[in-house]
Design a protein around this motif. Structure first.
Motif, PDB file in Angstrom:
ATOM      1  N   VAL A   1       0.835  -1.196   0.000  1.00  0.00           N
ATOM      2  CA  VAL A   1       0.000   0.000   0.000  1.00  0.00           C
ATOM      3  C   VAL A   1       0.873   1.250   0.000  1.00  0.00           C
ATOM      4  CG1 VAL A   1      -1.673   1.335   1.344  1.00  0.00           C
ATOM      5  CG2 VAL A   1      -1.964  -1.139   1.089  1.00  0.00           C
ATOM      6  N   GLU A   2       1.947   1.236   0.771  1.00  0.00           N
ATOM      7  CA  GLU A   2       2.839   2.389   0.810  1.00  0.00           C
ATOM      8  C   GLU A   2       3.445   2.674  -0.560  1.00  0.00           C
ATOM      9  OE1 GLU A   2       5.163   5.509   2.665  1.00  0.00           O
ATOM     10  OE2 GLU A   2       3.327   4.431   3.196  1.00  0.00           O
TER      11      GLU A   2
ATOM     12  N   ALA B   1      -9.317   2.437   0.015  1.00  0.00           N
ATOM     13  CA  ALA B   1      -9.560   3.430   1.055  1.00  0.00           C
ATOM     14  C   ALA B   1      -8.613   4.624   0.965  1.00  0.00           C
ATOM     15  CB  ALA B   1      -9.451   2.785   2.435  1.00  0.00           C
ATOM     16  N   VAL B   2      -7.377   4.381   0.518  1.00  0.00           N
ATOM     17  CA  VAL B   2      -6.383   5.462   0.581  1.00  0.00           C
ATOM     18  C   VAL B   2      -6.071   6.088  -0.774  1.00  0.00           C
ATOM     19  CG1 VAL B   2      -5.318   4.481   2.643  1.00  0.00           C
ATOM     20  CG2 VAL B   2      -4.401   3.881   0.391  1.00  0.00           C
ATOM     21  N   LEU B   3      -6.450   5.438  -1.879  1.00  0.00           N
ATOM     22  CA  LEU B   3      -6.141   5.967  -3.201  1.00  0.00           C
ATOM     23  C   LEU B   3      -7.364   6.645  -3.800  1.00  0.00           C
ATOM     24  CD1 LEU B   3      -4.074   2.985  -4.670  1.00  0.00           C
ATOM     25  CD2 LEU B   3      -3.180   5.143  -3.772  1.00  0.00           C
ATOM     26  N   ASP B   4      -7.151   7.751  -4.472  1.00  0.00           N
ATOM     27  CA  ASP B   4      -8.249   8.489  -5.085  1.00  0.00           C
ATOM     28  C   ASP B   4      -8.404   8.124  -6.555  1.00  0.00           C
ATOM     29  OD1 ASP B   4      -5.846   9.597  -5.834  1.00  0.00           O
ATOM     30  OD2 ASP B   4      -6.574  11.668  -5.826  1.00  0.00           O
ATOM     31  N   CYS B   5      -8.388   6.820  -6.832  1.00  0.00           N
ATOM     32  CA  CYS B   5      -8.503   6.340  -8.211  1.00  0.00           C
ATOM     33  C   CYS B   5      -9.090   4.929  -8.192  1.00  0.00           C
ATOM     34  CB  CYS B   5      -7.133   6.343  -8.896  1.00  0.00           C
ATOM     35  SG  CYS B   5      -5.954   5.137  -8.224  1.00  0.00           S
ATOM     36  N   PRO B   6      -9.546   4.430  -9.350  1.00  0.00           N
ATOM     37  CA  PRO B   6     -10.115   3.086  -9.392  1.00  0.00           C
ATOM     38  C   PRO B   6      -9.101   2.007  -9.026  1.00  0.00           C
ATOM     39  CG  PRO B   6     -10.718   4.324 -11.354  1.00  0.00           C
ATOM     40  CD  PRO B   6      -9.670   5.127 -10.648  1.00  0.00           C
TER      41      PRO B   6
ATOM     42  N   ARG C   1     -14.047   7.522  -9.078  1.00  0.00           N
ATOM     43  CA  ARG C   1     -13.159   7.318  -7.929  1.00  0.00           C
ATOM     44  C   ARG C   1     -13.115   5.852  -7.532  1.00  0.00           C
ATOM     45  NH1 ARG C   1     -11.036   5.805  -3.979  1.00  0.00           N
ATOM     46  NH2 ARG C   1     -10.590   6.846  -1.998  1.00  0.00           N
ATOM     47  N   PHE C   2     -14.235   5.164  -7.687  1.00  0.00           N
ATOM     48  CA  PHE C   2     -14.342   3.745  -7.355  1.00  0.00           C
ATOM     49  C   PHE C   2     -14.919   2.972  -8.536  1.00  0.00           C
ATOM     50  CE2 PHE C   2     -14.990   5.793  -3.155  1.00  0.00           C
ATOM     51  CZ  PHE C   2     -13.952   5.204  -2.454  1.00  0.00           C
ATOM     52  N   ILE C   3     -14.640   1.671  -8.565  1.00  0.00           N
ATOM     53  CA  ILE C   3     -15.376   0.750  -9.432  1.00  0.00           C
ATOM     54  C   ILE C   3     -16.422   0.088  -8.547  1.00  0.00           C
ATOM     55  CG2 ILE C   3     -15.252  -1.341 -10.839  1.00  0.00           C
ATOM     56  CD1 ILE C   3     -12.384  -0.472 -11.582  1.00  0.00           C
TER      57      ILE C   3
END
Length: 390
Positions: A125-126, A157-162, A339-341
C-alpha cells in the motif's frame, strides 16, 4: 444432451513460446516524431519546462498533459499466479506483461506491470501511495487470498482512483455474463436458479457476492471443508459473511449435497468434480469448470449431462475469462473519471457482455469470443453510464 466438441487448439512448441517472450512483450513509444530540433525541444527541454511550470501551478493539468490519468498499473507480488501458485514476482512478470498488452489491445489503455518483492500489505500500500502521481488506476493481479481482500480494501480506502482485483471481480463479471447467456438460452432466469460456487477464495467469494448483488436467490458456496453455512466454525471474516447470506436452504455436507438438483455449478477451485455428481444436477444443467490449466471436470464428460458447459481455456467453446471484463471496466471507469469501481458498474459490465452474445446465442456461444472487438467498448460504455447514475 449437448455435446461439447473441442476447438482445434493452438499448439505452440516450447521454442515458439519462448521466442514470443524474448526480451519481453512490451515496448514504449512516443506519440510525436522526434526528427527535428523543434520536435526535440517540444518533447523534451526546453519546451517541456513550460508544461512542468503549468502543472506546478495547477496540478489538475497533469490529467491533460501527461499519460498518468490514462495509465493502469498492474500490481502483483506473484503469490497466486494462474494455476502455478506462489512463483514470486520475477516469474509473475511475463503474465503481467501479457495483461498489460491485453489492456492496450482491447481497450486502448496504456498499462505497465509493477511486480513487488513483498508479501507485506503495509509495504505494498505504501508503494502504491508513493507512486500515485504516476498512474490513473490500479489492477491488482495474482495475489493470494486472504491477503488480496485486505489489500484491495486498503488500497481503495487510501487511493483516489479506481482499484480492482481482477482475479476476483473480472472473473465474477465474466461468470455472471455467462450465466445470463445460459439463462436466456434455457429460458431460466439466473435470479431464480440454484447456483453452486465451488471455491471460496478470491474468485469464488467475489463471484458469490456479485451473484447476490444481481438478485440470485439461491447461492451455495463451498470451500475445501464443504458447504458454508451460518455458524460454521473456523471461517475467516470473508467466508463468515458469505455463510450468513448464502445457502438459504440450510444445506450441510459437501459437493454431493450441494450439487443435487442444482441448476448451475461454477468451478473456481483446483478440486475435481466427479462425473457421478454432475449426473445428479437438475435437467438443463450448466457447468462452468473454470480452473486452469486443468478444469475441475473434463468438459466432454460434463456435456453428457449438462446442456451448457464453459471453461476457462480456449480449447473448448464458452471461454469464461476475465479478459472479457477488465479492459472495458477500466476504460469505462477512467472515461467517467470514477473514484471507485462500484458493484453497479460490474453488474452493468456483465449485462453488456451478455447482450453481445444474444446476437448468436447457442449452447456453444453463451458469451462473446474473447477476441470480439465489440466487447471492451460495450463494457466501457455500460460502465460510464452506471458511473454517471451514482
Amino acid at each position: 444432451m449437448n455435446v461439447v466438441s473441442a476447438r482445434q487448439p493452438v499448439r505452440l512448441r516450447d521454442s515458439e513460446i519462448f521466442a514470443a517472450h524474448l526480451g519481453g512483450k512490451l515496448s514504449m513509444g512516443c506519440t510525436l516524431p522526434i526528427d527535428t530540433p523543434e520536435n526535440l525541444s517540444a518533447v523534451y527541454t526546453p519546451g517541456v519546462a513550460e508544461v512542468s511550470r503549468a502543472i506546478a501551478a495547477d496540478p489538475s493539468l497533469a490529467a491533460r498533459y501527461t499519460w498518468a490519468n490514462r495509465l493502469v498499473v498492474i500490481v502483483t507480488n506473484g503469490s497466486a499466479v494462474l494455476g502455478l501458485g506462489d512463483v514470486g514476482p520475477a516469474a509473475a512478470l511475463p503474465v503481467m506483461e501479457g495483461k498489460a498488452a491485453l489492456f492496450k489491445r482491447f481497450a486502448g489503455l496504456n498499462a505497465i506491470p509493477l511486480v513487488l518483492d513483498s508479501s507485506d500489505i503495509d509495504e505494498i500500500v505504501e508503494v502504491l501511495v508513493r507512486l500515485r502521481p504516476s498512474y490513473g488506476a490500479v489492477c491488482l493481479e495474482d495475489i493470494a487470498a486472504p491477503d488480496c481482500f485486505e489489500l484491495e480494501a486498503r488500497a481503495r480506502a487510501v487511493l483516489d482512483c479506481p482499484v480492482l482485483h481482477d482475479d476476483q471481480h473480472g472473473t465474477a463479471v465474466a461468470v455472471l455474463a455467462g450465466l445470463r447467456g445460459a439463462g436466456t438460452l434455457l429460458g431460466r432466469p439466473v435470479e431464480t436458479s440454484r447456483i453452486v460456487v465451488l471455491g471460496a477464495g478470491a474468485a469464488g467469494s467475489a463471484t458469490a457476492e456479485l451473484l447476490l448483488a444481481a438478485g440470485v436467490e439461491d447461492v451455495t458456496v463451498l470451500d475445501s471443508r464443504g458447504i458454508l453455512f451460518d455458524g460454521r466454525e473456523g471461517l475467516n471474516p470473508v467466508k463468515a459473511s458469505l455463510a450468513a447470506r448464502t445457502n438459504p436452504r440450510g444445506l450441510r455436507g459437501g459437493p454431493a449435497e450441494a450439487l443435487h438438483n442444482a441448476d448451475a455449478v461454477i468451478g473456481l477451485c483446483s478440486a475435481r468434480i466427479p462425473e457421478s455428481l454432475i449426473a445428479t444436477m437438475a435437467p438443463g444443467a450448466v457447468v462452468f469448470a473454470l480452473s486452469n490449466p486443468v478444469p475441475e471436470i473434463d468438459p466432454v464428460i460434463a456435456s453428457q449431462y449438462a446442456v451448457v458447459v464453459g471453461t476457462g481455456g480456449s480449447d473448448f467453446p464458452n471461454q469464461i475469462i476475465n479478459t472479457l471484463a477488465s479492459p472495458g471496466i477500466f476504460r469505462g471507469a477512467l472515461d467517467a473519471g470514477a473514484r471507485f469501481i462500484t458493484t453497479e458498474m460490474k453488474l452493468a459490465a456483465a449485462n453488456a457482455i451478455a447482450e453481445i452474445a444474444e446476437d448468436t446465442l447457442s449452447a456453444d456461444r453463451i458469451v462473446p469470443h474473447s477476441l470480439d472487438p465489440r466487447v471492451a467498448p460495450a463494457v466501457a460504455d455500460a460502465v460510464v453510464r452506471a458511473a454517471r447514475r451514482v
